[in-house]
Design an enzyme around this catalytic site. Structure first.
Site, PDB file in Angstrom:
ATOM      1  N   ASN A  78       0.797  -1.218   0.000  1.00 28.26           N
ATOM      2  CA  ASN A  78       0.000   0.000   0.000  1.00 28.26           C
ATOM      3  C   ASN A  78       0.832   1.272   0.000  1.00 28.26           C
ATOM      4  O   ASN A  78       0.283   2.374   0.105  1.00 28.26           O
ATOM      5  CB  ASN A  78      -0.931   0.010   1.222  1.00 28.26           C
ATOM      6  N   GLY A  80       2.313   2.724   2.215  1.00 24.18           N
ATOM      7  CA  GLY A  80       2.135   3.537   3.416  1.00 24.18           C
ATOM      8  C   GLY A  80       0.815   4.253   3.521  1.00 24.18           C
ATOM      9  O   GLY A  80       0.581   5.003   4.474  1.00 24.18           O
ATOM     10  N   HIS A  81      -0.069   4.066   2.555  1.00 28.12           N
ATOM     11  CA  HIS A  81      -1.388   4.690   2.592  1.00 28.12           C
ATOM     12  C   HIS A  81      -2.363   3.755   3.325  1.00 28.12           C
ATOM     13  O   HIS A  81      -2.591   2.632   2.890  1.00 28.12           O
ATOM     14  CB  HIS A  81      -1.904   4.955   1.169  1.00 28.12           C
ATOM     15  N   ARG A  82      -2.972   4.238   4.410  1.00 35.03           N
ATOM     16  CA  ARG A  82      -3.878   3.413   5.204  1.00 35.03           C
ATOM     17  C   ARG A  82      -5.287   4.019   5.180  1.00 35.03           C
ATOM     18  O   ARG A  82      -5.520   5.101   5.740  1.00 35.03           O
ATOM     19  CB  ARG A  82      -3.370   3.332   6.648  1.00 35.03           C
ATOM     20  N   THR A  88      -5.143   9.129   4.947  1.00 32.03           N
ATOM     21  CA  THR A  88      -4.420   8.181   4.099  1.00 32.03           C
ATOM     22  C   THR A  88      -3.037   8.701   3.726  1.00 32.03           C
ATOM     23  O   THR A  88      -2.277   8.001   3.058  1.00 32.03           O
ATOM     24  CB  THR A  88      -5.195   7.906   2.797  1.00 32.03           C
TER      25      THR A  88
END
Length: 209
Positions: A78, A80-82, A88
């Protein structure tokens, strides 16, 4: 404009001869037909996969695969995008903003393409997906989950369109593992490989054992 690395739209190349990224593994006879996107497979098609890093998710492609121009493999999870966090935004990876930030990167695992898979032009394969032997990925399909062997998928997100053969025939082909045979044996059976006669083909190669 950069020169096209491909001679014409009819010309592709065997992938193994052009792979330098240690995180990409490709089996024999798999090829890329990239004329319309002009650049080499690992430069254009494999996204976010560093050849300099150890322990990152790998792209593993089997034997006798056909990959159309501009197909893309989105790698490294990802980034590092949550989407389950308030933001995000990847603060951890951003200079001047990373103090006290948590690392949101989550691995997705290797992306695996089986043997004798056909991936259409500009299809997109998302991280951690496994595509089974003999599958067909339609042009511009977005593959977000695993694809069963000998299944044709298409659309965004990609969904099953149909199986290529009956369940009995699929099982025969999977058990045969014909792509692992000596190339001289495969050459002898190309006429049946170029037909829809699964049972005769499998019976023929069994006689070679």
């Amino acid at each position: 404009m950069k020169p096209n690395v491909f001679e014409s739209w009819t010309k592709g190349y065997v992938l193994k001869d052009h792979i330098t990224n240690k995180n990409i593994e490709v089996g024999d006879h798999s090829y890329y037909s990239g004329y319309y996107h002009r650049e080499h497979f690992e430069d254009y098609c494999v996204r976010y996969l560093s050849p300099d890093l150890d322990g990152v998710d790998k792209l593993i492609i089997g034997k006798f695969c056909s990959i159309g121009s501009g197909a893309s493999f989105i790698m490294s999870g990802n980034q590092g995008h949550r989407y389950d966090w308030v933001s995000t935004y990847p603060f951890f990876f951003t200079p001047d903003l990373n103090e006290n930030a948590a690392n949101g990167y989550m691995e997705k695992g290797d992306t695996v393409v089986g043997n004798d898979v056909w991936i259409g032009s500009e299809a997109m394969i998302m991280p951690g997906v496994t595509i089974g032997d003999g599958a067909v990925i339609a042009t511009r399909a977005v593959v977000t989950k695993n694809v069963s062997p000998y299944t044709i998928v298409g659309g965004n997100p990609a969904k099953e369109i149909r199986k290529r053969f009956s369940e009995e025939e699929i099982e025969l082909l999977l058990q045969s593992k014909w792509w692992d045979l000596d190339i001289e044996i495969i050459k002898k059976h190309i006429p049946l490989l170029c037909s829809g006669n699964v049972k005769d083909f499998v019976a023929g190669i069994k006689k070679e054992e």
